[in-house]
Design an enzyme around this catalytic site. Structure first.
Site, PDB file in Angstrom:
ATOM      1  N   CYS A  54      18.524  -3.425  73.830  1.00 40.51           N
ATOM      2  CA  CYS A  54      18.899  -4.618  72.978  1.00 40.51           C
ATOM      3  C   CYS A  54      17.692  -5.541  72.952  1.00 40.51           C
ATOM      4  O   CYS A  54      17.500  -6.348  72.097  1.00 40.51           O
ATOM      5  CB  CYS A  54      20.300  -5.388  73.449  1.00 40.51           C
ATOM      6  SG  CYS A  54      21.606  -4.164  73.514  1.00 40.51           S
ATOM      7  N   ARG A 137      25.761  -0.293  67.897  1.00 38.14           N
ATOM      8  CA  ARG A 137      24.887  -1.001  67.236  1.00 38.14           C
ATOM      9  C   ARG A 137      25.092  -0.979  65.613  1.00 38.14           C
ATOM     10  O   ARG A 137      24.682   0.066  64.959  1.00 38.14           O
ATOM     11  CB  ARG A 137      23.476  -0.528  67.318  1.00 38.14           C
ATOM     12  CG  ARG A 137      22.954  -0.505  68.896  1.00 38.14           C
ATOM     13  CD  ARG A 137      21.521  -0.093  69.227  1.00 38.14           C
ATOM     14  NE  ARG A 137      21.433   0.391  70.512  1.00 38.14           N
ATOM     15  CZ  ARG A 137      21.350  -0.749  71.534  1.00 38.14           C
ATOM     16  NH1 ARG A 137      21.040  -1.857  71.055  1.00 38.14           N
ATOM     17  NH2 ARG A 137      21.336  -0.482  72.761  1.00 38.14           N
TER      18      ARG A 137
END
Ligand code: BEZ
Length: 238
Positions: A54, A137
């Site tokens: 991330c 995601r």
């Protein structure tokens, strides 16, 4: 009794209105998608703050933000962490993390806090087969009228390709502005595809070379030139 894995999940689909929500973000409150009317927007989720994939994604996206903004596209992130965690993580990224030549990276686009998972559930970002506690995601590309135009889902372990996200935003706008379709791996400057012949007469005319500027591989597959400058002129803000 249904298990967690079998519960039907809601998930906005291409062509549908982006589900509405109000949320607290690192840039103040937002009313989505109303606040973004007139702009393209990428709404994306990430699994958790203070995690390496991330972090690499946020640094990349933040570094490319101006490029997206120039194409009239705003960025909005989300994870099921709280606001203070978001703030602390973004401060750490700016103050401490250097990655692939990027450093002092300030994330200035809003990052939604979603501890209740209300937004994540509305957008089908929770996938229990992958994780019950972290959003996958997800990427939703939403047009200036608030319609979902592209949906992508990646698992936790796979960082996204941000050049591809930019390509999607440009290709969607080019398709809208010039009423064309874009072939595999299209980039501005590449030939575009015109709508297939809707009658036998048009099919014959095209194959006989009667429509100027077309190159037909067969009656159903015709391309034409669309110069890069024309695409960029139509899309990029001056
Ligand atoms: C990461 O961003 O590095 C990550 C997050 C959740 C699970 C696995 C990796």
């Amino acid at each position: 009794m249904e298990t967690m894995n079998q519960q039907p999940a809601s998930m906005p689909r291409i062509g549908e209105k982006a589900p509405e929500f109000k949320a607290v973000t690192t840039q103040g409150e937002i009313n989505f998608p109303a606040d973004y009317k007139g702009s393209w927007v990428i709404l994306f989720s990430h699994p958790a703050d203070f995690t390496p994939v991330c972090t690499s994604e946020f640094m990349t996206f933040a570094t490319m933000e101006k490029q997206f903004n120039q194409a009239n596209c705003k960025l909005v992130g989300l994870s099921v962490d709280g606001l203070y965690s978001h703030i602390a993580w973004l401060r750490t990224i700016k103050d401490k993390i250097e990655y692939k030549g990027m450093k002092n990276v300030e994330v200035t686009f809003p990052l939604i806090e979603d501890i209740t998972m209300e937004v994540a559930k509305k957008y089908g970002m929770m996938m229990p087969g992958e994780s019950n506690t972290k959003a996958v995601r997800a990427v939703f590309v939403i047009d200036p009228e608030g319609i979902v135009r592209t949906v992508l889902y990646y698992p936790l372990s796979l960082g996204r390709n941000f050049d591809e996200l930019y390509r999607i935003v440009v290709a969607l706008q080019a398709a809208d502005k010039f009423s064309v379709a874009t072939p595999a791996d299209w980039r501005p400057g590449d030939d575009v595809i015109i709508s297939p012949a809707g009658s036998c007469g048009t099919a014959k005319d095209r194959m006989d070379g009667k429509e100027e500027g077309l190159e037909c591989k067969d009656w159903f597959f015709c391309t034409k030139k669309l110069p890069k400058e024309k695409v960029l002129d139509a899309i990029l803000k001056k």
